[in-house]
Design an enzyme around this catalytic site. Sequence first.
Site, PDB file in Angstrom:
ATOM      1  N   ASP A  11       9.445   6.069  -9.616  1.00 23.99           N
ATOM      2  CA  ASP A  11       8.569   6.365 -10.738  1.00 23.99           C
ATOM      3  C   ASP A  11       8.508   7.887 -10.859  1.00 23.99           C
ATOM      4  O   ASP A  11       8.706   8.604  -9.875  1.00 23.99           O
ATOM      5  CB  ASP A  11       7.183   5.779 -10.454  1.00 23.99           C
ATOM      6  CG  ASP A  11       6.183   6.071 -11.541  1.00 23.99           C
ATOM      7  OD1 ASP A  11       6.583   6.147 -12.719  1.00 23.99           O
ATOM      8  OD2 ASP A  11       4.984   6.244 -11.212  1.00 23.99           O
ATOM      9  N   ASP A  37       3.461   4.571  -7.444  1.00 26.19           N
ATOM     10  CA  ASP A  37       2.093   4.754  -6.956  1.00 26.19           C
ATOM     11  C   ASP A  37       1.139   3.719  -7.532  1.00 26.19           C
ATOM     12  O   ASP A  37      -0.064   3.769  -7.251  1.00 26.19           O
ATOM     13  CB  ASP A  37       1.586   6.160  -7.288  1.00 26.19           C
ATOM     14  CG  ASP A  37       1.516   6.427  -8.787  1.00 26.19           C
ATOM     15  OD1 ASP A  37       2.424   5.973  -9.514  1.00 26.19           O
ATOM     16  OD2 ASP A  37       0.566   7.093  -9.233  1.00 26.19           O
TER      17      ASP A  37
END
Length: 213
Positions: free
Chosen positions: A8, A173
């Site tokens: 990400d 996350d």
Amino acid sequence: MIRNIAFDLGGVVITIDPQQAKQRFIETGFKNMDSRLNSYTQSGYFGELEDGTITASDFIAKASAEVGRQLSFDDCKYCWLGYRKEVPKRNLDKMQALRRQGYRVIILSNTNPFMMDWAEKGNFDSLGHTLDDYADAVYKSYEMRVMKPSPLAFRFMLEHEHISAGETLFLDDGKANIDAAATLGINTLLVENGRDWTGLLDDTLSQLNAIQP
């Protein structure tokens, strides 16, 4: 054996500050930002920008109507870049090291054209390099027209890369994104925004490569 590592962008490769982003939008004249922005998925026409339903020009038009004055691309870019807190050199060094070791490094991000104008056209690392200099491929939600945690985002990446889920490790996350990737058989690693994940990644790769043929 892990051959591909997908990251990400916000909260993993770069450290993000959602409160700073909200404050910049508020300063520009936007309302109700607590209900429209978060660390993972946006709502309203902010979300439509990131899932590709509307273009950057559409967003500027809607935003200008909302605040009651004509905004420019740079005005909106300034607001969105409030998310950017820092780009830790250790993360970039690790990505380059992984590529030298033979891993394919991929970015899979919920993002928008304003953020990417900085990351892919601007001075991403303060050394004159762009995000593309650190990754073999970049998959952006607004171009895929789907956002994580939809499994379709992960399927898009796997199919376009011609890679298998079992040979891929994904770092994010957001737990919802991690859980969605895991349902497809992708190996996952949940990390914390702003924390050094490089050692944890090394440990995870060692463990996975020891048990996988």
